[in-house]
Design a protein around this motif. Sequence first.
Motif, PDB file in Angstrom:
ATOM      1  N   GLN A 174       0.813  -1.217   0.000  1.00 42.64           N
ATOM      2  CA  GLN A 174       0.000   0.000   0.000  1.00 42.64           C
ATOM      3  C   GLN A 174       0.853   1.276   0.000  1.00 42.64           C
ATOM      4  N   PRO A 179      -7.751   1.837  13.908  1.00 41.15           N
ATOM      5  CA  PRO A 179      -8.799   2.316  12.979  1.00 41.15           C
ATOM      6  C   PRO A 179      -8.468   3.662  12.336  1.00 41.15           C
ATOM      7  N   LEU A 180      -7.398   4.317  12.800  1.00 48.39           N
ATOM      8  CA  LEU A 180      -7.075   5.650  12.269  1.00 48.39           C
ATOM      9  C   LEU A 180      -6.010   5.601  11.176  1.00 48.39           C
ATOM     10  N   ASP A 224      -7.417   4.250   5.160  1.00 52.29           N
ATOM     11  CA  ASP A 224      -8.856   4.010   5.028  1.00 52.29           C
ATOM     12  C   ASP A 224      -9.106   2.502   5.104  1.00 52.29           C
ATOM     13  N   PRO A 225     -10.377   2.097   5.209  1.00 47.82           N
ATOM     14  CA  PRO A 225     -10.641   0.667   5.449  1.00 47.82           C
ATOM     15  C   PRO A 225     -10.089  -0.266   4.365  1.00 47.82           C
ATOM     16  N   ILE A 226     -10.056   0.165   3.120  1.00 49.69           N
ATOM     17  CA  ILE A 226      -9.593  -0.737   2.057  1.00 49.69           C
ATOM     18  C   ILE A 226      -8.076  -0.877   2.112  1.00 49.69           C
ATOM     19  N   VAL A 227      -7.400   0.225   2.370  1.00 52.29           N
ATOM     20  CA  VAL A 227      -5.937   0.164   2.552  1.00 52.29           C
ATOM     21  C   VAL A 227      -5.613  -0.706   3.761  1.00 52.29           C
ATOM     22  N   ARG A 228      -6.426  -0.604   4.810  1.00 57.81           N
ATOM     23  CA  ARG A 228      -6.171  -1.402   6.019  1.00 57.81           C
ATOM     24  C   ARG A 228      -6.322  -2.903   5.764  1.00 57.81           C
ATOM     25  N   ASN A 229      -7.091  -3.258   4.765  1.00 54.53           N
ATOM     26  CA  ASN A 229      -7.244  -4.691   4.448  1.00 54.53           C
ATOM     27  C   ASN A 229      -5.950  -5.322   3.948  1.00 54.53           C
ATOM     28  N   VAL A 274     -11.029  11.287   6.161  1.00 53.32           N
ATOM     29  CA  VAL A 274     -10.677   9.880   6.347  1.00 53.32           C
ATOM     30  C   VAL A 274      -9.677   9.462   5.278  1.00 53.32           C
ATOM     31  N   THR A 324     -12.568  -9.976   0.299  1.00 55.23           N
ATOM     32  CA  THR A 324     -12.107  -8.757   0.991  1.00 55.23           C
ATOM     33  C   THR A 324     -11.893  -7.618  -0.005  1.00 55.23           C
ATOM     34  N   PRO A 325     -12.430  -6.423   0.271  1.00 51.19           N
ATOM     35  CA  PRO A 325     -12.215  -5.297  -0.649  1.00 51.19           C
ATOM     36  C   PRO A 325     -10.733  -4.903  -0.749  1.00 51.19           C
ATOM     37  N   LYS A 349      -7.981  -2.443  -3.361  1.00 55.08           N
ATOM     38  CA  LYS A 349      -7.854  -1.508  -4.486  1.00 55.08           C
ATOM     39  C   LYS A 349      -7.030  -2.194  -5.577  1.00 55.08           C
ATOM     40  N   THR A 393      -3.618  -1.274  -6.887  1.00 52.44           N
ATOM     41  CA  THR A 393      -2.482  -1.331  -5.960  1.00 52.44           C
ATOM     42  C   THR A 393      -2.156  -2.766  -5.576  1.00 52.44           C
ATOM     43  N   TRP A 437     -18.642   4.279   7.982  1.00 46.13           N
ATOM     44  CA  TRP A 437     -17.262   3.896   8.287  1.00 46.13           C
ATOM     45  C   TRP A 437     -16.745   2.946   7.199  1.00 46.13           C
ATOM     46  N   GLY A 459     -13.439   4.529   2.543  1.00 45.48           N
ATOM     47  CA  GLY A 459     -12.312   4.476   1.607  1.00 45.48           C
ATOM     48  C   GLY A 459     -12.752   4.583   0.153  1.00 45.48           C
TER      49      GLY A 459
END
Lengths: 289, 173
Positions: free
Chosen positions: A35, A100-101, A104-109, A191, B70-71, B73, B76, B142, B146
């Motif tokens: 990422q 959680p900060l 964003d949620p997709i990058v966190r995956n 966010v 799982t989502p 991008k 990337t 939430w 993203g």
Amino acid sequence: MYPSRFRYEAPRSLDEARALLTRFGDEAKILAGGQSLVPLLKLRFAAPELLVDINNIPGLDHHREDADGTLRIGALCRHVSLERSALLPGRHPLMASAAPLIADPIVRNRGTLVGSLCHSDPQGDWASVLLALGGSIVALGPSGRRTIPASEFSLGPFQNALLPGEIAIEAVVPAAQGHVSGSYLKLERRVGDFATAGVAVALEMSGDTVTRAGIALTGVGPSNIAATAAEQALTGRALTTDTIDEAAELAAAAAQPRSDHRGSAAYKRHVVATFVRRGLQRQEVGAAA
Amino acid sequence: MSYGQSSVVREVGVDERRITVTVNGEKRVVEVEPRLLLAHLLREGLALTGTHLGCDTTSCGACTVLVDGTPVKSCTMLAVQADGHEITTVEGLGTPSELDPVQEGFSREHALQCGFCTPGMMLTSHALLESNPDPSEEEVRWAISGNLCRCTGYQNIVKAVLWAAEKKSGGVS
Ligand SMILES: Cc1cc2nc3c(=O)[nH]c(=O)nc-3n(C[C@H](O)[C@H](O)[C@H](O)COP(=O)(O)OP(=O)(O)OC[C@H]3O[C@@H](n4cnc5c(N)ncnc54)[C@H](O)[C@@H]3O)c2cc1C
């Protein structure tokens, strides 16, 4: 956008990865969550000869505690696992509040904590968390395994103490003593943005007395900054309006912010003081409750 | 077939990998250059143009696909990294006669304006409802934080996801 051409290997064991990294040295780059690295490859800010994708190496995705309470976070433990962790909230409140900060949620995956440390972006949040907790990084290299304290890991923007051929396999957080509290405070414009300024606060207390204080700053210097004078000002004392103010001022003085599109240097310094105060006041309330 | 450069002219000696990817339930075997991004494999290689490339800098989420549910991008992630994995794109979410509840919700609640962010938005929302069938409005906001909607049509997107949740639980028909 396409990266420039590279060779790609996806080893199935750490030994295999190590052999490749030893052979290619600084011509090789490790690919974890990708990422941060993939965007750099696409912009051609990075053009390694070999990409060593560690995602197929088993046994690296853990975060767990040893019997003595030492927390270990493997190189493939993704931000999302820490965000959803059942282990962290009670025992590692600072880590739980930071997870959680991040991005964003997709990058966190996809993104990993260890990858974030190795990227050594001064805007990275996890490096402050690890500094505040007195953590370290375990590296495996051509000449074996060594442990690098977080305070010695980052050497400047995008530079760290890893040697060519070394792979970080784990981040380690030592067991805390006494009553443990902590939180991560981050100002972001929206966010998914990096911090305008961020503050990690970790406290260990015995009764009313602070036995250990960790305070580290994000986005206000060429690296994440351990606010050691502020930490020392709290150690051995109680949290009072006076000691909290003193720590906030010392942390703000330790910041080295620069004016940019996210805000002026003076504003960022002010945010640091405010966040340290808030972070400590939360714990003060927590201790009284 | 070869993807990663023009599939018409193929340079000899370029390192290519044969990978097996299950895309929308169908097993595909393709040869890719390691530097090929998953988004390009899907769009140009497999002609699945429902996956949109927005910012191409990992910021906007338009190119989101599901990797093993799982989502992610897809701008990337390297296509080679999808070897052995299951990819779901918007084309695999439902069929015109049998829409996914999220697709139906987007239609009912007018959750799209220009439509560019819609595929990524729907895949993220679908994944949310798989793991959390009864999300609060806050949890929906939430989860989709993203995925950027440049038309700023978030209000109806949130409504659509909540509608889909209710539909899935048998609440609406
Ligand atoms: C839109 C966006 C927003 C973001 N916002 C934030 C944010 O708010 N806060 C934040 O902290 N981060 C943020 N990030 C960065 C994100 O957290 C990345 O996940 C993280 O910086 C890198 O982790 P990774 O696993 O993806 O590493 P990669 O991208 O795979 O690697 C990053 C670097 O570290 C090296 N590396 C990786 N793993 C190892 C290892 N085990 N040993 C040695 N070297 C290694 C790689 O060679 C590379 O140089 C953001 C990223 C994006 C795209």
